[in-house]
Design a protein around this motif. Structure first.
Motif, PDB file in Angstrom:
ATOM      1  N   LYS A 163     -11.586   3.179 -13.851  1.00  0.00           N
ATOM      2  CA  LYS A 163     -11.945   2.976 -12.448  1.00  0.00           C
ATOM      3  C   LYS A 163     -11.476   1.611 -11.960  1.00  0.00           C
ATOM      4  O   LYS A 163     -11.028   1.474 -10.819  1.00  0.00           O
ATOM      5  N   GLU A 164     -11.561   0.619 -12.815  1.00  0.00           N
ATOM      6  CA  GLU A 164     -11.125  -0.728 -12.444  1.00  0.00           C
ATOM      7  C   GLU A 164      -9.632  -0.755 -12.092  1.00  0.00           C
ATOM      8  O   GLU A 164      -9.229  -1.432 -11.156  1.00  0.00           O
ATOM      9  N   SER A 165      -8.826  -0.004 -12.819  1.00  0.00           N
ATOM     10  CA  SER A 165      -7.386   0.008 -12.526  1.00  0.00           C
ATOM     11  C   SER A 165      -7.104   0.662 -11.173  1.00  0.00           C
ATOM     12  O   SER A 165      -6.155   0.286 -10.482  1.00  0.00           O
ATOM     13  N   ILE A 166      -7.937   1.612 -10.783  1.00  0.00           N
ATOM     14  CA  ILE A 166      -7.796   2.232  -9.456  1.00  0.00           C
ATOM     15  C   ILE A 166      -8.108   1.191  -8.384  1.00  0.00           C
ATOM     16  O   ILE A 166      -7.351   1.030  -7.420  1.00  0.00           O
ATOM     17  N   LEU A 167      -9.212   0.471  -8.563  1.00  0.00           N
ATOM     18  CA  LEU A 167      -9.576  -0.569  -7.612  1.00  0.00           C
ATOM     19  C   LEU A 167      -8.492  -1.644  -7.529  1.00  0.00           C
ATOM     20  O   LEU A 167      -8.116  -2.071  -6.436  1.00  0.00           O
ATOM     21  N   CYS A 168      -7.984  -2.056  -8.664  1.00  0.00           N
ATOM     22  CA  CYS A 168      -6.937  -3.090  -8.683  1.00  0.00           C
ATOM     23  C   CYS A 168      -5.692  -2.637  -7.927  1.00  0.00           C
ATOM     24  O   CYS A 168      -5.092  -3.420  -7.181  1.00  0.00           O
ATOM     25  N   GLU A 169      -5.315  -1.383  -8.090  1.00  0.00           N
ATOM     26  CA  GLU A 169      -4.149  -0.882  -7.377  1.00  0.00           C
ATOM     27  C   GLU A 169      -4.401  -0.835  -5.871  1.00  0.00           C
ATOM     28  O   GLU A 169      -3.523  -1.163  -5.074  1.00  0.00           O
ATOM     29  N   LEU A 170      -5.602  -0.446  -5.479  1.00  0.00           N
ATOM     30  CA  LEU A 170      -5.942  -0.433  -4.058  1.00  0.00           C
ATOM     31  C   LEU A 170      -5.891  -1.844  -3.465  1.00  0.00           C
ATOM     32  O   LEU A 170      -5.324  -2.058  -2.394  1.00  0.00           O
ATOM     33  N   VAL A 171      -6.492  -2.804  -4.158  1.00  0.00           N
ATOM     34  CA  VAL A 171      -6.500  -4.183  -3.687  1.00  0.00           C
ATOM     35  C   VAL A 171      -5.068  -4.721  -3.607  1.00  0.00           C
ATOM     36  O   VAL A 171      -4.686  -5.371  -2.625  1.00  0.00           O
ATOM     37  N   LEU A 212      -3.223  -6.130  -0.244  1.00  0.00           N
ATOM     38  CA  LEU A 212      -2.654  -7.480  -0.201  1.00  0.00           C
ATOM     39  C   LEU A 212      -1.168  -7.454   0.136  1.00  0.00           C
ATOM     40  O   LEU A 212      -0.683  -8.302   0.899  1.00  0.00           O
ATOM     41  N   GLU A 213      -0.442  -6.491  -0.401  1.00  0.00           N
ATOM     42  CA  GLU A 213       0.981  -6.354  -0.067  1.00  0.00           C
ATOM     43  C   GLU A 213       1.166  -6.078   1.420  1.00  0.00           C
ATOM     44  O   GLU A 213       2.058  -6.653   2.063  1.00  0.00           O
ATOM     45  N   MET A 214       0.319  -5.194   1.961  1.00  0.00           N
ATOM     46  CA  MET A 214       0.411  -4.881   3.385  1.00  0.00           C
ATOM     47  C   MET A 214       0.104  -6.123   4.228  1.00  0.00           C
ATOM     48  O   MET A 214       0.787  -6.392   5.225  1.00  0.00           O
ATOM     49  N   GLN A 215      -0.902  -6.895   3.837  1.00  0.00           N
ATOM     50  CA  GLN A 215      -1.258  -8.107   4.567  1.00  0.00           C
ATOM     51  C   GLN A 215      -0.138  -9.142   4.483  1.00  0.00           C
ATOM     52  O   GLN A 215       0.177  -9.803   5.473  1.00  0.00           O
ATOM     53  N   PHE A 216       0.455  -9.285   3.317  1.00  0.00           N
ATOM     54  CA  PHE A 216       1.566 -10.223   3.148  1.00  0.00           C
ATOM     55  C   PHE A 216       2.745  -9.825   4.025  1.00  0.00           C
ATOM     56  O   PHE A 216       3.340 -10.663   4.704  1.00  0.00           O
ATOM     57  N   ASP A 217       3.082  -8.528   4.018  1.00  0.00           N
ATOM     58  CA  ASP A 217       4.194  -8.050   4.840  1.00  0.00           C
ATOM     59  C   ASP A 217       3.929  -8.289   6.321  1.00  0.00           C
ATOM     60  O   ASP A 217       4.822  -8.705   7.063  1.00  0.00           O
ATOM     61  N   LEU A 218       2.700  -8.045   6.761  1.00  0.00           N
ATOM     62  CA  LEU A 218       2.343  -8.264   8.154  1.00  0.00           C
ATOM     63  C   LEU A 218       2.423  -9.745   8.508  1.00  0.00           C
ATOM     64  O   LEU A 218       2.982 -10.110   9.551  1.00  0.00           O
ATOM     65  N   ALA A 219       1.900 -10.603   7.647  1.00  0.00           N
ATOM     66  CA  ALA A 219       1.960 -12.047   7.902  1.00  0.00           C
ATOM     67  C   ALA A 219       3.397 -12.521   7.949  1.00  0.00           C
ATOM     68  O   ALA A 219       3.773 -13.333   8.818  1.00  0.00           O
ATOM     69  N   THR A 220       4.226 -12.039   7.031  1.00  0.00           N
ATOM     70  CA  THR A 220       5.642 -12.410   7.019  1.00  0.00           C
ATOM     71  C   THR A 220       6.324 -11.993   8.299  1.00  0.00           C
ATOM     72  O   THR A 220       7.108 -12.747   8.890  1.00  0.00           O
ATOM     73  N   GLU A 221       6.019 -10.778   8.734  1.00  0.00           N
ATOM     74  CA  GLU A 221       6.605 -10.265   9.972  1.00  0.00           C
ATOM     75  C   GLU A 221       6.161 -11.106  11.173  1.00  0.00           C
ATOM     76  O   GLU A 221       6.982 -11.485  12.013  1.00  0.00           O
ATOM     77  N   LEU A 222       4.886 -11.413  11.246  1.00  0.00           N
ATOM     78  CA  LEU A 222       4.361 -12.212  12.371  1.00  0.00           C
ATOM     79  C   LEU A 222       4.937 -13.622  12.362  1.00  0.00           C
ATOM     80  O   LEU A 222       5.308 -14.144  13.415  1.00  0.00           O
ATOM     81  N   LEU A 223       4.994 -14.241  11.213  1.00  0.00           N
ATOM     82  CA  LEU A 223       5.547 -15.587  11.113  1.00  0.00           C
ATOM     83  C   LEU A 223       7.042 -15.592  11.400  1.00  0.00           C
ATOM     84  O   LEU A 223       7.563 -16.530  12.008  1.00  0.00           O
ATOM     85  N   GLY A 224       7.707 -14.543  10.985  1.00  0.00           N
ATOM     86  CA  GLY A 224       9.141 -14.430  11.265  1.00  0.00           C
ATOM     87  C   GLY A 224       9.407 -14.297  12.750  1.00  0.00           C
ATOM     88  O   GLY A 224      10.343 -14.889  13.283  1.00  0.00           O
TER      89      GLY A 224
END
Length: 80
Positions: free
Chosen positions: A52-60, A64-76
């Motif tokens: 179950k922990e590995s499922i949670l880790c993959e979700l998190v 985080l990847e989506m947030q990073f991509d969005l921040a990169t896009e906004l900053l760009g």
């Protein structure tokens, strides 16, 4: 299990787990309940995910990847 089957199981489980973790919390969400909600057998779920922990880790990680991509896009956009 084929690679394509594993990807289908992975996707179904992650969708079900995200919903269940939000609604019931991590502690009250069991592997068996996730398998039922995802409409996959427990053996397939356990073949794709260690626990179950590995499922949670993959979700998190995905969030985080989506947030990073969005921040990169906004900053760009602001740098232009």
């Amino acid at each position: 299990m084929s690679r394509q089957s594993s990807q289908i199981v992975r996707s179904k489980v992650l969708r079900a787990a995200a919903k269940m973790f939000m609604e019931s919390g991590y502690e009250k969400t069991s592997i068996a309940k996730m398998a039922d909600a995802a409409q996959v057998n427990r053996g397939s779920l356990c073949f794709v995910f260690k626990d179950k922990e590995s499922i949670l880790c993959e979700l998190v990680s995905h969030v985080l990847e989506m947030q990073f991509d969005l921040a990169t896009e906004l900053l760009g956009d602001r740098a232009s």
